[in-house]
Each structure stands twice: as structure tokens, then as C-alpha cells.
Design a protein around this motif. Structure first.
Motif: not given
Length: 127
Positions: A60-66, A76-85, A102-104
Motif C-alpha cells: 500500500y502506497g501513495s498510488n493506492g494498493p498494489t 528459467g527466470h521468474p515471472v510476475s504480474a503486478g496491478f493496481t486496482p 492474469v492466472a493463465r
């Protein structure tokens, strides 16, 4: 001493003498976001074998929850998905279609990382 006040945030976040811009969530909004992220993690795990590690983080920060959901494949390399609803959408919940997408995407990206890391040099164990 500047870090002890709500006015002395990190550079670029809150100027000295001005109030902090951190967005506060209600308990219901926080729980809704946690349920949505847990659903994405669960759905992602269902697409992948047990050798993949799936986790999440809420901040939680100045732009809202992330929210960030990450997958560490066995190779291999890790993968991630980030979003700010949007805060207004949290009470209604994040849609099932959005969570599934997002899961798929994470599962497919993690599988691709393994394929890229392993290459074509694998001898099949069965026909």
C-alpha cells in the motif's frame, strides 16, 4: 528525524510540510483485494505442476494498493504480474474474467521460461 512524521516521506512522494498521500483502505476493501489475489494464486497453481512456486505480495502506497503475483519455474527466470486496482472497484471485487486472464498469462509465461531454459536438447523418456 524527518522520517518520524507523515510529512517526510521518500523524495517525490510527499514534500516536507505537506500531508502524506498514502491511500487508506477500509477493512472490506482490504479483504476483497486479499481474496482476489488469493484466487489468482490458487488458479495459477491449478495450471502448473508442483515444481513451480507461486506467491503473492500486497503493498500500500501513495498510488493506492498494489498486488503482485509471481511464479518461480523450476528452470528459467521468474515471472510476475503486478496491478493496481481502482479503489472504487475493490468493494465490487475484481472480476472472475480478469483474475482468470492474469492466472493463465502467468502460467503460460512460466511454462515458456522453462521451455526457453531447457531448449531442444531433451531426450524423451517415452513415446
Amino acid at each position: 528525524m524527518n522520517g518520524n512524521t507523515p510529512y517526510g516521506g521518500a523524495p517525490g512522494v510527499a514534500d516536507a510540510g505537506k500531508p502524506s498521500t498514502d491511500v487508506e483502505l477500509t477493512q472490506d476493501q482490504r479483504q476483497s483485494l486479499q481474496r482476489a489475489v488469493a484466487g489468482i494464486v490458487s488458479q495459477t497453481r491449478s495450471y502448473l505442476p508442483n515444481s513451480y512456486t507461486v506467491g503473492s505480495e500486497l503493498s500500500y502506497g501513495s498510488n493506492g494498493p498494489t498486488a503482485t503475483v509471481a511464479v518461480r519455474p523450476p528452470a528459467g527466470h521468474p515471472v510476475s504480474a503486478g496491478f493496481t486496482p481502482d479503489i472504487d472497484d475493490l468493494e465490487a471485487g475484481i472480476g472472475t474474467d480478469e483474475r482468470d486472464e492474469v492466472a493463465r498469462g502467468l502460467a503460460a509465461s512460466a511454462a515458456l521460461q522453462v521451455m526457453d531454459a531447457v531448449g531442444d536438447g531433451i531426450t524423451p523418456t517415452a513415446r
